[in-house]
Design a protein around this motif. Structure first.
Motif, short mmCIF file in Angstrom:
data_model
loop_
_atom_site.label_atom_id
_atom_site.label_comp_id
_atom_site.label_asym_id
_atom_site.label_seq_id
_atom_site.Cartn_x
_atom_site.Cartn_y
_atom_site.Cartn_z
N PRO A 99 16.62 13.71 -36.60
CA PRO A 99 15.71 14.76 -36.13
C PRO A 99 14.24 14.46 -36.36
CG PRO A 99 17.56 15.70 -37.34
CD PRO A 99 17.61 14.23 -37.56
N ALA B 138 18.19 11.32 -30.99
CA ALA B 138 17.29 12.34 -31.55
C ALA B 138 18.06 13.38 -32.33
CB ALA B 138 16.49 12.99 -30.42
N GLU C 79 10.88 9.90 -33.29
CA GLU C 79 10.47 9.90 -31.89
C GLU C 79 11.26 8.82 -31.18
OE1 GLU C 79 6.30 9.60 -31.30
OE2 GLU C 79 5.82 11.33 -32.57
N ARG D 95 9.61 14.36 -28.77
CA ARG D 95 10.83 13.92 -29.44
C ARG D 95 11.57 12.84 -28.68
NH1 ARG D 95 13.29 13.63 -32.51
NH2 ARG D 95 15.02 15.05 -32.83
#
Length: 261
Positions: free
Chosen positions: A55, A51, A58, A80
């Motif tokens: 960024p 992650a 998911e 996230r």
């Protein structure tokens, strides 16, 4: 005893275990993925790093161990990074995936070539499948344990639990699997020389991996007896150097398959 995973024991060598993951992901070229899956995510720290790299993605980590998932919960981020309990052999995503990662998992899964072909079918156009497996199953760590398991002292209880010599393919085998699935394949191998410290460090390394399922077949007294014999054999195979450190050569096989856009 049981075969449950112990995150604390596994994380004793977290730095050494993280390096192959980083080397694998360095060869994944997928700009701006939306859906990333880590199959066999363990305690979740490396999953969370996905992650950080992407960024906008998911990230879903999947593992069958409740102990590992309990530790992974500390790395969950709402919207996230999420973790699910599931067996990598039958878990499926809800839709196309941009990056599928499986790090140091498939050596536990017999016949995983067919599984890789199925995972390749999940990929969105331009996606990637990235896999790393240990390739050290003929090394003394595994051969000595297999010899003990099949010795007259232990064969009646442990012969079936002896680590197999070839649970993974050679690099050419993974190249064939990925290209047959329609992916552009990048396959390589690396032998790391891990410099370990402390008493019986090689035994400490294998406690959370190849030794774990063997000890699950024994009561505490028998497990202690087997472990003592194994530790002695490992000390001879991996002697300490004059500075007190011990070198553990560890071969790993990497395969990245890219889907066409």
């Amino acid at each position: 005893m049981d075969a449950s995973w112990d995150p604390a024991t596994y994380l004793r060598f977290a730095g050494e275990r993280a390096r192959p993951f980083a080397d694998l992901l360095a060869r994944v070229d997928v700009p701006g993925p939306r859906a990333v899956v880590d199959l066999g995510c363990g305690e979740g720290a490396l999953t969370a790093s996905l992650a950080a790299r992407w960024p906008g993605a998911e990230v879903t980590g999947v593992d069958s161990s409740p102990e590992m998932l309990a530790a992974a919960a500390a790395h969950a981020v709402d919207g996230r990074v999420a973790f699910e309990r599931g067996d990598v052999r039958d878990w499926r995503p809800g839709g196309p995936v941009d990056v599928v990662v499986s790090n140091a998992v498939l050596h536990w899964v017999p016949g995983h070539a067919d599984l890789l072909a199925r995972w390749a079918g999940w990929l969105a156009p331009g996606g990637a499948l990235a896999v790393q497996v240990p390739g050290n199953h003929r090394a003394p760590t595994h051969r000595l344990l297999a010899d003990l398991c099949t010795s007259p002292r232990w064969a009646d209880r442990l012969a079936a639990a002896a680590p197999p010599p070839d649970p993974v393919l050679d690099p050419a085998g993974y190249l064939d699997v990925l290209t047959a699935a329609g992916l552009a394949a990048d396959v390589w191998e690396t032998t790391y020389l891990h410099v370990l410290r402390g008493p019986d460090p090689v035994l400490g390394w294998v406690r959370s991996t190849v030794l774990r399922p063997v000890l699950a077949h024994l009561d505490d007294a028998a497990a202690a007896e087997l472990t003592a014999a194994y530790a002695a054999a490992l000390r001879e195979a991996y002697p300490a150097r004059p500075d007190g450190t011990t070198v553990l050569p560890f071969r790993r096989v990497f395969a990245v398959g890219a889907a066409t856009t």
